[in-house]
Scaffold this active site. Structure first.
Site, PDB file in Angstrom:
ATOM      1  N   PHE A 129       0.796  -1.227   0.000  1.00 44.54           N
ATOM      2  CA  PHE A 129       0.000   0.000   0.000  1.00 44.54           C
ATOM      3  C   PHE A 129       0.835   1.287   0.000  1.00 44.54           C
ATOM      4  O   PHE A 129       0.412   2.302   0.567  1.00 44.54           O
ATOM      5  CB  PHE A 129      -0.971   0.016   1.193  1.00 44.54           C
ATOM      6  N   CYS A 130       1.996   1.254  -0.609  1.00 46.18           N
ATOM      7  CA  CYS A 130       2.894   2.426  -0.607  1.00 46.18           C
ATOM      8  C   CYS A 130       3.141   2.921   0.816  1.00 46.18           C
ATOM      9  O   CYS A 130       3.194   4.133   1.072  1.00 46.18           O
ATOM     10  CB  CYS A 130       2.319   3.555  -1.461  1.00 46.18           C
ATOM     11  N   ALA A 131       3.280   1.976   1.723  1.00 46.15           N
ATOM     12  CA  ALA A 131       3.564   2.301   3.127  1.00 46.15           C
ATOM     13  C   ALA A 131       4.489   1.218   3.686  1.00 46.15           C
ATOM     14  O   ALA A 131       4.177   0.546   4.666  1.00 46.15           O
ATOM     15  CB  ALA A 131       2.271   2.375   3.936  1.00 46.15           C
TER      16      ALA A 131
END
Length: 439
Positions: free
Chosen positions: A362-364
């Site tokens: 999740f781009c995290a």
């Protein structure tokens, strides 16, 4: 937790694709159940209507005397007012149109006159840009209260220009108390930026009441997927900084050796602007303003709570959470399923049940690493979600765990693609493989 099993919710608004029929691997079709709102929300019907109305008048903005150009310019500039009213901006806060949240944050990063303090739980968009003028990372604690204490300590240890925080986690949906954080930042001599990409579609935000200095969000998460984001914030830093892009529209006067730059927002909007995107995000803001805030929160709460209840009852499901004391969250539910790769589960849900969820990190990446995970699943709800959709997702996950339909498919992660006949635009693609096709 109070049971919401017997409480039903109908969609709150019409969205594009609410009747989309998708093919199933076992044959036939079904109505698509969209649980990927947190990635890109479908367009509200009011948004697509606004764009359709404007298309005949689409023309150059600001630099044309023709009727269509004047209409386009009026729509573009009036869109600022709609966005400003939606976020209840202060008189000295301006609306800059960008491409998306990431673009907005990179723009602001070039304007900050000093260090920026961030948490390690941020989306990459609110983590990576701040390095150019000095980034100080605070490792979040196990509770919100402890995390706030750590931020206070860091801000008081030595001066910082900006505290940049997410309004709602794009992984777990947990909401931080932005009013308290604004007070903390100001007390320590810093300003505050809120990444509202996930918060704005779910909660009404008043910049005036909260004390937030800057806010960034994306149209594509706000039911306006036409390529526009916004940065709303105080004028002085924006006026003092070099233009984000150098070019036409950002200047008052240009000579051979010197340029006189325009003030914000034009200073950071060089080139021909995305008038359709601006009109779309304005229409979305107006539509959301017309929905009672309590009704919106109640709709989301009931759907998300039932989803958490139902998934928790499935053997092997573990719901993800950052803070044990977080008092609020938006309609995002992240989870893992013991014994299954997240990507395989997402593929199974799509291929056999016509359900769209998100899988991955999740781009995290730092956040997932904190949780000790290489990936997870995320289901997110929105205005077009119904109780029937939620029950369908719960039942599909339970079916997978019960080793029923799709068991071997999900265990092996076999890939499935729609047939050529079901690929959108395939018939008109000159090379036979549409760039818009699924697969």
């Amino acid at each position: 937790m109070t049971s919401v099993a017997n409480q039903t919710c109908a969609p709150l608004a019409r969205v594009s694709g609410d009747d989309l029929q998708v093919p199933l691997v076992q044959g036939g079709t079904t109505t698509y159940a969209n649980f990927d709102y947190a990635a890109s929300a479908p367009a509200l019907a009011r948004v697509t209507d606004r764009v359709q109305q404007l298309l005949p008048y689409y023309a150059s903005v600001h630099r044309g005397a023709g009727y269509a150009s004047r209409i386009s310019t009026e729509c573009y500039e009036s869109a600022r007012g709609s966005v400003s009213r939606f976020f209840d901006a202060e008189d000295d806060q301006v609306v800059v149109f960008t491409r998306n949240t990431t673009d907005s944050l990179n723009l602001l990063a070039g304007c900050v006159p000093g260090d920026t303090v961030v948490l390690d739980t941020e989306h990459h968009a609110n983590f990576l840009p701040w390095t150019r003028n000095g980034r100080r990372v605070v490792r979040a604690a196990d509770t919100v209260e402890e995390t706030i204490a750590l931020l206070v300590a860091e801000l008081c240890a030595r001066p910082a220009a900006l505290l940049a925080v997410t309004g709602a986690s794009n992984v777990t949906g947990e909401v931080l108390p932005i009013e308290r954080l604004a007070e903390v930042a100001h007390r320590c001599g810093a300003r505050i930026l809120v990444d509202a990409a996930q918060l704005a579609p779910h909660r009404r935000i008043s910049l005036r009441d909260s004390g937030v200095d800057y806010l960034a969000c994306s149209g594509h998460k706000l039911y306006a997927p036409f390529g526009t984001g916004v940065l709303v914030g105080r004028r002085d830093w924006l006026d003092a900084a070099e233009p984000y892009l150098a070019g036409g529209g950002a200047v008052r006067e240009v000579g051979v050796d010197v340029a006189e730059w325009a003030p914000a927002p034009q200073r950071h909007e060089a080139g021909s602007p995305n008038v359709l995107g601006a009109a779309a995000i304005a229409a979305a803001c107006e539509a959301l303003c017309d929905i009672d805030a309590e009704t919106l929160a109640d709709h989301e709460h009931r759907l998300a709570q039932r989803l958490r209840e139902g998934l928790s009852a499935v053997p092997g499901v573990e719901l993800l959470r950052l803070w044990s004391d977080s008092p609020d969250s938006v309609g995002i539910v992240a989870f893992t399923l013991d014994g299954f790769e997240p990507g395989h589960v997402a593929a199974y849900l799509s291929a056999e049940h016509g359900i769209g969820v998100r899988d991955g990190r999740f781009c995290a990446h730092p956040l997932l690493a904190r949780l000790g995970l290489d990936g997870a699943l995320r289901a997110s709800v929105g205005l077009g979600t119904s109780s029937a959709d939620v029950e369908r997702l719960i039942e599909a996950v339970a079916t997978l765990v019960d080793k029923g339909t799709g068991w071997e498919y999900a265990r092996t992660g076999a890939h499935w693609n729609p047939t050529p006949e079901t690929r959108p635009f395939a018939a008109t693609d000159p090379i036979g493989t549409s760039p818009c096709a699924l697969g």
